[in-house]
Design a protein around this motif. Structure first.
Motif, PDB file in Angstrom:
ATOM      1  N   GLU A  31       0.866  -1.168   0.000  1.00  0.00           N
ATOM      2  CA  GLU A  31       0.000   0.000   0.000  1.00  0.00           C
ATOM      3  C   GLU A  31       0.911   1.228   0.000  1.00  0.00           C
ATOM      4  OE1 GLU A  31      -3.135   1.823   3.108  1.00  0.00           O
ATOM      5  OE2 GLU A  31      -2.997  -0.379   3.090  1.00  0.00           O
ATOM      6  N   ILE A  32       0.838   2.025  -1.046  1.00  0.00           N
ATOM      7  CA  ILE A  32       1.710   3.203  -1.126  1.00  0.00           C
ATOM      8  C   ILE A  32       1.033   4.360  -0.379  1.00  0.00           C
ATOM      9  CG2 ILE A  32       2.787   4.893  -2.680  1.00  0.00           C
ATOM     10  CD1 ILE A  32       3.016   2.551  -4.710  1.00  0.00           C
ATOM     11  N   LEU A  33       1.756   4.877   0.623  1.00  0.00           N
ATOM     12  CA  LEU A  33       1.193   5.937   1.467  1.00  0.00           C
ATOM     13  C   LEU A  33       1.536   7.321   0.934  1.00  0.00           C
ATOM     14  CD1 LEU A  33       2.240   4.318   4.855  1.00  0.00           C
ATOM     15  CD2 LEU A  33      -0.039   4.277   3.864  1.00  0.00           C
ATOM     16  N   GLY A  34       2.673   7.417   0.277  1.00  0.00           N
ATOM     17  CA  GLY A  34       3.078   8.722  -0.256  1.00  0.00           C
ATOM     18  C   GLY A  34       4.282   8.591  -1.167  1.00  0.00           C
ATOM     19  N   VAL A  35       4.337   9.443  -2.187  1.00  0.00           N
ATOM     20  CA  VAL A  35       5.466   9.439  -3.133  1.00  0.00           C
ATOM     21  C   VAL A  35       5.950  10.864  -3.331  1.00  0.00           C
ATOM     22  CG1 VAL A  35       6.185   8.929  -5.511  1.00  0.00           C
ATOM     23  CG2 VAL A  35       4.607   7.411  -4.360  1.00  0.00           C
TER      24      VAL A  35
END
Length: 454
Positions: A31-35
């Motif tokens: 799960e990508i929380l921030g980029v």
């Protein structure tokens, strides 16, 4: 809550720097929380050549990732690439003093440490030693020697070598950007984790990661890494060729490549033309798309032929070394139109484009599934495997700080404090033993070097 294992990957590329914060969800997906993404200034062909600019670019990417996620980054797993990386094959052995005892981790470690003592060229250091097949008392093709009996233990190794100064410069940039280095991973290995399946690695596959400054190659067979190489050309040289060939500025050349570029010249008709605005009141410039694809094709053919030479030097024509799963293309360069067909035409091998979406949660942003982010996703996976808690919720952090400010010095029993500290230390050392990263020893070396250089 399962939010403990927050992972951060930092991809320091030639054209872009990407910081990615994520965690595993209950289904085992990422799960990508921030980029955070910033233009990479100060990096040339994967090597830092301007410390100040690189620090600023890293800070910009980190800040954006923190703002997007609401987490504060403590440490990162970083990818190593660059034209200074090379690999060698080496075989070594140890004679065990007591063949009646079973082979254990200590024996493997002794064998690996022996390889670390290999003489290298001046300025070079062994970054990693990857054991391949083992032999015990002449019995070959052993993948897992632990628990077996034998007097002579030997193995073939894939040894990755690089310039120590280049790697220390990366460490210095990260430290100066205000974050810690928790692990180092060879970028082609990180990309392979993100886009290759275990079946492909078993069958035999060549991963080609076409970045901005370099093209990385990693070959797997029987689930083991067999060959790695870095070719010092990538998407940037294609852009430079367009700039020179069409007499336009770099920004326009990059846009042309991305929007209208094709690796296959037969695709465009002679009368297809694109008009580019002229500089400062000058007439617009007309560019033939057929000429554009001819320029791109010439350079892509050169890059792929160099990669194919490396695949040949591995010996893919040998029936035992055959790459049944063919080639997987990833990285920003894999987005070039018709590159898959061109690679198949040059190499005669089955080819597919590698997307990191297999490991991502269903609700992930579509952009994150692009081959462009394969390395960043792989580095984040590496960080998750190391069980690192690389980022803390900003709200949690503020709470902790306010609690610390409110609290006065408690009147505690010193023995209880000593016992608690001891317990914490034990917990940490156990934690460190869990899935230690490939490059842990090397990371410690870099940290030691940076501390001494203060």
């Amino acid at each position: 809550m399962k939010n403990d294992n927050i992972a951060v990957g930092l991809d320091i590329g030639t054209t872009k720097i990407v910081a990615m914060i994520g965690r595993k969800n209950e289904y085992g997906k990422l799960e990508i929380l921030g980029v955070g993404k910033s233009k990479s200034l100060g990096v040339h062909r994967g090597v830092v050549n301007n410390i100040t600019q690189t620090i600023q670019s890293i800070q910009a990417a980190i800040t954006e990732a923190e703002n997007n996620s609401g987490y504060m980054i403590k440490d990162v797993v970083v990818g190593i690439a660059g034209q200074h990386i090379r690999s060698i094959q080496h075989s070594d052995y140890i004679s065990r003093s007591n063949p009646d005892e079973v082979i254990c981790d200590k024996d493997i470690e002794q064998l690996i440490n022996q390889v670390h003592k290999l003489a290298m060229l001046p300025g070079e250091e062994i970054i990693h030693v990857l054991p391949q097949e083992f032999k015990i008392d002449g019995q070959s093709e052993i993948k897992e020697p632990i628990g077996m009996y034998g007097g002579r233990l030997e193995s073939s190794f894939h040894v990755v070598v690089g310039h120590a100064a280049s790697i220390r410069n990366v460490g210095r940039c990260i430290q100066s950007a205000g974050i810690e280095l928790s692990g180092l991973t060879l970028e082609p290995l990180a990309s392979s984790d993100a886009v290759l399946s275990q079946e492909e690695k078993e069958a035999g596959v060549a991963l080609i990661d076409i970045g901005g400054g370099t093209t990385d190659l990693a070959i797997f067979k029987d689930g083991i890494i067999r060959h790695t190489a870095v070719i010092p050309f990538g998407g940037n040289v294609i852009t430079d060729d367009i700039k020179e060939g069409c007499s336009i500025i770099e920004k326009q050349a990059e846009l042309l490549k991305v929007k209208f570029g094709s690796a296959w010249p037969g695709e465009n008709k002679d009368n297809e033309i694109v008009s580019i605005p002229g500089l400062r009141g000058r007439e617009p410039k007309e560019i033939s798309l057929k000429n554009l694809s001819k320029i791109i094709n010439a350079r892509v053919v050169e890059i792929i032929e160099q990669v194919f030479d490396e695949i040949k030097s591995y010996g893919h024509e040998d029936p035992k070394k055959k790459l049944i799963a063919g080639i997987v293309l990833t990285g920003g360069g894999a987005q070039l139109k018709h590159i898959k067909q061109l690679v198949e035409y040059i190499t005669g091998m089955d080819t597919r484009i590698g997307y990191p979406n297999e490991h991502l949660a269903g609700n992930s942003d579509e952009e994150m599934s692009s081959p462009l982010y394969a390395t960043a996703v792989g580095l984040m996976m590496n960080s998750i495997n190391n069980n690192t808690k690389s980022a803390i919720l900003m709200s949690e952090m503020e709470q902790t700080v306010s609690q610390e400010v409110k609290q006065e010095e408690p009147k505690s029993n010193p023995e209880v404090i000593a016992q608690t500290e001891k317990e914490v230390k034990v917990e940490e050392s156990t934690e460190k033993q869990i899935k230690r990263s490939f490059f842990d020893k090397y990371v410690e070396k870099i940290k030691e070097f940076l501390d001494n250089a203060e």
